[in-house]
Scaffold this motif. Structure first.
Motif, mmCIF file in Angstrom:
data_model
loop_
_atom_site.group_PDB
_atom_site.id
_atom_site.type_symbol
_atom_site.label_atom_id
_atom_site.label_comp_id
_atom_site.label_asym_id
_atom_site.label_seq_id
_atom_site.Cartn_x
_atom_site.Cartn_y
_atom_site.Cartn_z
ATOM 1 N N VAL A 1 1.032 -0.970 -0.125
ATOM 2 C CA VAL A 1 0.277 -0.440 0.067
ATOM 3 C C VAL A 1 0.905 1.528 0.021
ATOM 4 C CG1 VAL A 1 -1.725 1.074 1.115
ATOM 5 C CG2 VAL A 1 -2.240 -1.114 1.307
ATOM 6 N N TRP A 2 1.793 1.434 0.378
ATOM 7 C CA TRP A 2 3.212 2.140 0.944
ATOM 8 C C TRP A 2 3.910 2.862 -0.435
ATOM 9 C CZ3 TRP A 2 3.171 6.489 3.982
ATOM 10 C CH2 TRP A 2 3.394 7.507 3.889
ATOM 11 N N GLU A 3 4.363 1.577 -1.010
ATOM 12 C CA GLU A 3 4.979 1.506 -2.659
ATOM 13 C C GLU A 3 3.665 2.422 -3.117
ATOM 14 O OE1 GLU A 3 4.981 -1.582 -6.085
ATOM 15 O OE2 GLU A 3 6.218 -2.040 -4.270
ATOM 16 N N ILE A 4 2.318 2.299 -3.491
ATOM 17 C CA ILE A 4 1.571 3.135 -4.070
ATOM 18 C C ILE A 4 1.305 4.437 -3.628
ATOM 19 C CG2 ILE A 4 -0.842 2.980 -5.237
ATOM 20 C CD1 ILE A 4 0.444 0.591 -6.088
ATOM 21 N N LEU A 5 1.025 4.045 -2.146
ATOM 22 C CA LEU A 5 0.809 5.861 -2.138
ATOM 23 C C LEU A 5 1.865 7.091 -1.855
ATOM 24 C CD1 LEU A 5 -0.894 5.254 1.311
ATOM 25 C CD2 LEU A 5 -1.956 5.776 -0.746
ATOM 26 N N SER A 6 3.395 5.875 -2.142
ATOM 27 C CA SER A 6 4.538 6.384 -2.184
ATOM 28 C C SER A 6 5.301 7.461 -4.385
ATOM 29 C CB SER A 6 5.467 6.062 -2.161
ATOM 30 O OG SER A 6 5.604 6.055 -0.614
ATOM 31 N N ASP A 7 4.485 6.989 -4.871
ATOM 32 C CA ASP A 7 4.106 6.888 -6.392
ATOM 33 C C ASP A 7 3.432 8.340 -6.464
ATOM 34 O OD1 ASP A 7 4.651 7.043 -9.190
ATOM 35 O OD2 ASP A 7 5.039 4.728 -9.126
ATOM 36 N N GLY A 8 3.590 8.901 -6.616
ATOM 37 C CA GLY A 8 2.809 10.114 -6.878
ATOM 38 C C GLY A 8 2.426 10.407 -8.344
ATOM 39 N N TRP A 9 2.559 9.257 -9.319
ATOM 40 C CA TRP A 9 2.923 9.332 -10.586
ATOM 41 C C TRP A 9 0.834 8.840 -10.848
ATOM 42 C CZ3 TRP A 9 3.796 12.927 -14.050
ATOM 43 C CH2 TRP A 9 5.207 13.640 -14.060
ATOM 44 N N LEU A 10 1.061 8.193 -9.609
ATOM 45 C CA LEU A 10 -0.036 7.004 -9.767
ATOM 46 C C LEU A 10 -0.969 7.772 -9.075
ATOM 47 C CD1 LEU A 10 1.103 3.894 -8.658
ATOM 48 C CD2 LEU A 10 0.745 4.372 -10.693
ATOM 49 N N ASP B 1 3.412 16.662 -12.667
ATOM 50 C CA ASP B 1 4.222 16.436 -11.629
ATOM 51 C C ASP B 1 4.876 16.497 -10.500
ATOM 52 O OD1 ASP B 1 7.347 17.217 -12.400
ATOM 53 O OD2 ASP B 1 8.022 19.419 -11.167
ATOM 54 N N VAL B 2 5.801 15.800 -10.134
ATOM 55 C CA VAL B 2 5.832 14.969 -8.422
ATOM 56 C C VAL B 2 7.520 15.451 -7.989
ATOM 57 C CG1 VAL B 2 6.004 12.758 -7.170
ATOM 58 C CG2 VAL B 2 4.106 13.087 -9.287
ATOM 59 N N ASP B 3 7.009 16.387 -6.954
ATOM 60 C CA ASP B 3 8.416 17.031 -6.590
ATOM 61 C C ASP B 3 9.583 15.454 -6.107
ATOM 62 O OD1 ASP B 3 7.430 19.295 -6.726
ATOM 63 O OD2 ASP B 3 7.324 19.528 -4.156
ATOM 64 N N GLU B 4 10.345 15.786 -6.340
ATOM 65 C CA GLU B 4 11.446 14.756 -6.415
ATOM 66 C C GLU B 4 11.270 13.674 -4.715
ATOM 67 O OE1 GLU B 4 15.082 14.775 -7.815
ATOM 68 O OE2 GLU B 4 14.774 15.903 -9.615
ATOM 69 N N THR B 5 11.266 14.391 -4.207
ATOM 70 C CA THR B 5 10.993 13.942 -2.491
ATOM 71 C C THR B 5 9.812 13.903 -1.948
ATOM 72 O OG1 THR B 5 10.870 16.443 -1.172
ATOM 73 C CG2 THR B 5 13.126 16.060 -1.683
ATOM 74 N N TRP B 6 9.239 13.232 -3.227
ATOM 75 C CA TRP B 6 7.500 13.114 -2.565
ATOM 76 C C TRP B 6 7.711 11.848 -1.839
ATOM 77 C CZ3 TRP B 6 2.451 14.544 -2.320
ATOM 78 C CH2 TRP B 6 1.867 13.857 -1.895
ATOM 79 N N PRO B 7 6.888 11.352 -0.864
ATOM 80 C CA PRO B 7 6.030 11.874 -0.097
ATOM 81 C C PRO B 7 6.267 12.768 1.125
ATOM 82 C CG PRO B 7 6.197 8.588 0.230
ATOM 83 C CD PRO B 7 7.217 9.807 -0.336
ATOM 84 N N GLU B 8 7.594 13.125 1.585
ATOM 85 C CA GLU B 8 8.336 13.868 2.269
ATOM 86 C C GLU B 8 7.290 14.846 2.603
ATOM 87 O OE1 GLU B 8 13.181 14.797 2.062
ATOM 88 O OE2 GLU B 8 13.086 12.496 1.137
ATOM 89 N N VAL B 9 7.705 15.256 4.040
ATOM 90 C CA VAL B 9 6.987 16.564 4.445
ATOM 91 C C VAL B 9 7.161 17.602 3.398
ATOM 92 C CG1 VAL B 9 6.380 18.552 6.295
ATOM 93 C CG2 VAL B 9 6.631 15.819 6.551
#
Length: 143
Positions: free
Chosen positions: A15-24, A37-45
């Motif tokens: 589940v975290w793998e999916i949430l961590s892929d902002g492109w999804l 676009d997705v910031d390179e640091t996603w999902p960091e604060v």
């Protein structure tokens, strides 16, 4: 605050793998139609997803920002979808054997949606988030 829950046939890691892929993001978030676009640091604060809402040709560019992140346990977002407004969304992940219980909380925080009384807000958010969790489950369970 609208709260929805679903148990997914996937580990918290999946589940975290999916949430961590902002492109999804637009594949499971109802209303998000495309990623810009997705910031390179996603999902960091502080990291942001740059998405569009609506349907072509009436697309509105907006963003979602990470407010708090506890990998494999919780992700708190400030989602923007103007002109409807902004909402705080919290996803809690809890292992249940080989599965994961996800509790999704959403609260409209600004804009026209926040002006609606809670008894009108909650049913709309509930319906939308039931579908969002269904889509997230499809991704997690079939990937």
């Amino acid at each position: 605050m609208s709260t929805n829950e679903r148990v997914m046939k996937a580990t918290p890691e999946k589940v975290w793998e999916i949430l961590s892929d902002g492109w999804l993001y637009p594949l499971w978030v109802v209303g998000a139609s495309r990623m810009r676009d997705v910031d390179e640091t996603w999902p960091e604060v502080g990291a942001q997803l740059h998405h569009s809402v609506g349907s072509w040709p009436a697309l509105i560019d907006d963003s979602t920002e990470v407010l708090e992140c506890r990998p494999l346990r919780m992700l708190k977002l400030q989602a923007r979808a103007w002109p409807t407004g902004e909402a705080t969304v919290v996803l809690h992940l809890e292992p249940v054997g080989a599965e994961t219980r996800i509790v999704m909380e959403e609260n409209a925080t600004s804009g026209p949606a926040a002006l609606l009384p809670k008894p009108l807000q909650d049913p709309m958010l509930k319906w939308r988030n039931v579908e969002a969790l269904r889509r997230l489950a499809y991704l997690c369970e079939r990937r």
